[in-house]
Enzyme design. Structure first.
Site, PDB file in Angstrom:
ATOM      1  N   LYS A   1       0.830  -1.154   0.171  1.00 26.56           N
ATOM      2  CA  LYS A   1       0.117   0.007  -0.088  1.00 26.56           C
ATOM      3  C   LYS A   1       0.852   1.203  -0.260  1.00 26.56           C
ATOM      4  O   LYS A   1       1.950   1.316   0.674  1.00 26.56           O
ATOM      5  CB  LYS A   1      -0.847  -0.071   1.185  1.00 26.56           C
ATOM      6  CG  LYS A   1      -2.071   1.107   1.263  1.00 26.56           C
ATOM      7  CD  LYS A   1      -3.038   0.893   2.492  1.00 26.56           C
ATOM      8  CE  LYS A   1      -3.898   2.056   2.579  1.00 26.56           C
ATOM      9  NZ  LYS A   1      -5.003   1.860   3.816  1.00 26.56           N
TER      10      LYS A   1
ATOM     11  N   SER B   1      -9.576   1.726   2.707  1.00 21.80           N
ATOM     12  CA  SER B   1      -8.889   2.578   1.954  1.00 21.80           C
ATOM     13  C   SER B   1      -7.703   1.809   1.323  1.00 21.80           C
ATOM     14  O   SER B   1      -7.219   2.103   0.521  1.00 21.80           O
ATOM     15  CB  SER B   1      -8.015   3.712   2.962  1.00 21.80           C
ATOM     16  OG  SER B   1      -7.301   2.964   3.917  1.00 21.80           O
TER      17      SER B   1
ATOM     18  N   SER C   1     -10.151  -0.609   7.131  1.00 16.99           N
ATOM     19  CA  SER C   1      -9.649  -0.233   5.772  1.00 16.99           C
ATOM     20  C   SER C   1      -9.069  -1.724   5.239  1.00 16.99           C
ATOM     21  O   SER C   1      -8.649  -1.494   3.960  1.00 16.99           O
ATOM     22  CB  SER C   1      -8.844   0.801   5.890  1.00 16.99           C
ATOM     23  OG  SER C   1      -9.617   1.942   5.923  1.00 16.99           O
TER      24      SER C   1
END
Length: 486
Positions: free
Chosen positions: A73, A150, A174
């Site tokens: 990420k 996210s 998330s």
């Protein structure tokens, strides 16, 4: 054979047998990443990954991660690799060090092949607010459904079999919510179990390092590798790390599992409820004791507002350095305030601006008692109630979300009782720093949905054991778009 359709353990076996090499896997992963049309990647590390793979010659039999490709990420610091957190304010930013979790994976000779998209600065739950646009759910070829956020890009990359695992971060749900929408195992251990050094802060007291895999076994082995004290992260725990993979088994006789009645009652989707009840029945057959417990609906109804106040306040403070001087593209101005105003106006999306306004308002001296401190008190009430449940039960089991992945435009911040409770209950895991894992329970049409388990702090071994049994019950092992029989 399509090797990247395999789990980490299965890939390791092939590498040891030398039926495939790290370079083969990297080339296959890069091809899949370049062919991806779900907007899952910020930056594909082709040159870097190939160079790493070329250095790996003789397989390490006892190292499960040797030569395994993975994705990161884009809010984890990666040395000499551009890292933007999907925000224009960090365009062109290149860190000078690796996050601790990245370093541990590199030391284990795993090979990062890409940085993945996210909601801007990890603030969001839809996967639609990153500066590259919406990240899509690979189960929907028409790009009508969300993957969730996210950690959207990491979830999408694992669900599409670009990589067998990916790093994410979880501040409210998330990792675990996208895992439900993508049919994956999404795991965030106890707060402090994994070092957060090098993870861009959103809300420090809520942020957890997490990750996506396609099996519970892989998730347990990743925790073996990533867990432990980091002297450079004062919030990391020095509690000894178990051998989580070795402790996995399918014997849950006598295990006590709680179900929060008010949360289940707020979920109306018949497919999800049917799969959830079927799983409960199977757990009982395996010897688990499953019982319903209650939490005051008023307390559960405060989950979302409490999260918004605390997370926005902490985010406002944590990101004060994104001012166009310390970090971010410089915008000329006569004063510091003018420089910062121009940088932030151009650098942040409307969502980020709104959250910073909310956070600043909550932290104003005249508002702290009635907003920020009150939210902290409500958080403590919720955590105390959940800790009371854990006095009698080993884990809490719930549907991870009230629906499969919603369509674009369907997700909203409406303040209905259904939305507040059913769609936000996993934030409890962040309020208390509890270990929490989502794994697949079923499909509605061609879209997967998951269940969620939460345990008391540092009880990851028991949590993973129960998750392993549920995976055995459902048969959803190594689920991806390429392996699902739809």
């Amino acid at each position: 054979m399509q090797f990247l359709d395999l789990t980490i353990r299965e890939l390791h076996n092939e590498l040891v047998k030398k039926t495939v090499t790290p370079l083969d896997l990297v080339k296959e992963a890069i091809l899949r990443a370049k062919a991806d049309n779900n907007n899952a990647f910020e930056y594909i590390m082709e040159k870097e990954a190939v160079e790493m793979a070329l250095k790996l010659k003789e397989p390490e039999v006892d190292n499960l991660f040797w030569g395994i490709p993975f994705a990161i990420k884009d809010n984890f610091s990666t040395k000499d690799i551009v890292t933007t957190a999907s925000s224009n304010i960090l365009a062109g930013y290149v860190p000078v060090f690796d996050a601790t979790v990245v370093k541990k994976l590199l030391d284990a000779k795993a090979i990062p092949i890409a940085k993945t998209t996210l909601d801007e600065l990890a603030m969001g739950g839809s996967g639609t607010t990153g500066h590259l646009g919406t990240t899509f759910n690979p189960y929907d070829k028409q790009h009508e459904h969300l993957i969730g956020g996210s950690s959207c890009g990491s979830a999408s990359s694992v669900a599409a079999s670009v990589v067998p695992f990916a790093l994410g971060s979880d501040t409210g749900d998330s990792v675990r919510k996208p895992a439900s929408y993508a049919g994956l195992v999404g795991f965030k251990p106890t707060w402090g179990r994994i070092s957060r050094l090098g993870l861009f802060p959103f809300a420090t007291s809520l942020d957890h390092v997490g990750y996506f895999t396609r099996s519970v076994y892989d998730a347990a082995h990743l925790l073996n590798l990533l867990a432990g004290r980091d002297v450079e992260d004062a919030t990391s725990s020095d509690i000894p790390v178990d051998d989580y993979a070795k402790l996995l088994n399918t014997d849950i006789k006598g295990v006590k599992i709680a179900i929060i009645k008010e949360i289940v009652d707020s979920i109306y989707d018949k497919s999800i409820n049917a799969a959830f009840q079927k799983t409960i029945a199977s757990l009982k057959i395996r010897g688990a004791k499953v019982e319903y417990v209650s939490i005051d609906r008023k307390l559960l109804g405060a989950l979302f507002s409490t999260y918004v106040v605390i997370s926005c306040a902490e985010a406002t403070s944590n990101n004060a350095n994104l001012d166009g001087i310390k970090f971010g593209p410089y915008q000329a101005g006569k004063t510091y305030e003018e420089v910062m105003s121009k940088a932030r106006t151009k650098g942040f999306s409307e969502l980020i601006k709104r959250r910073f306004v909310i956070g600043s308002f909550c932290l104003m001296r005249e508002n702290q008692d009635v907003l920020f401190l009150r939210a902290q008190k409500v958080r403590r009430m919720i955590v105390d109630k959940v800790n009371d449940i854990f006095k009698d039960y080993d884990a809490i089991f719930l549907p991870a979300s009230p629906t499969p992945a919603p369509k674009l435009g369907e997700a909203s911040d409406r303040l209905s009782d259904e939305y507040l409770i059913a769609d936000n209950h996993m934030v409890i895991g962040n309020f208390g720093g509890f270990p929490s894992i989502t794994l697949p329970l079923g499909f509605k049409g061609k879209l997967p949905f998951g269940g969620n388990l939460t345990a008391k702090p540092f009880n990851e071994a028991k949590l993973l054991q129960i998750a392993n049994v549920i995976e055995d019950i459902t048969g959803f092992y190594n689920l991806s778009v390429r392996t699902a029989k739809l």
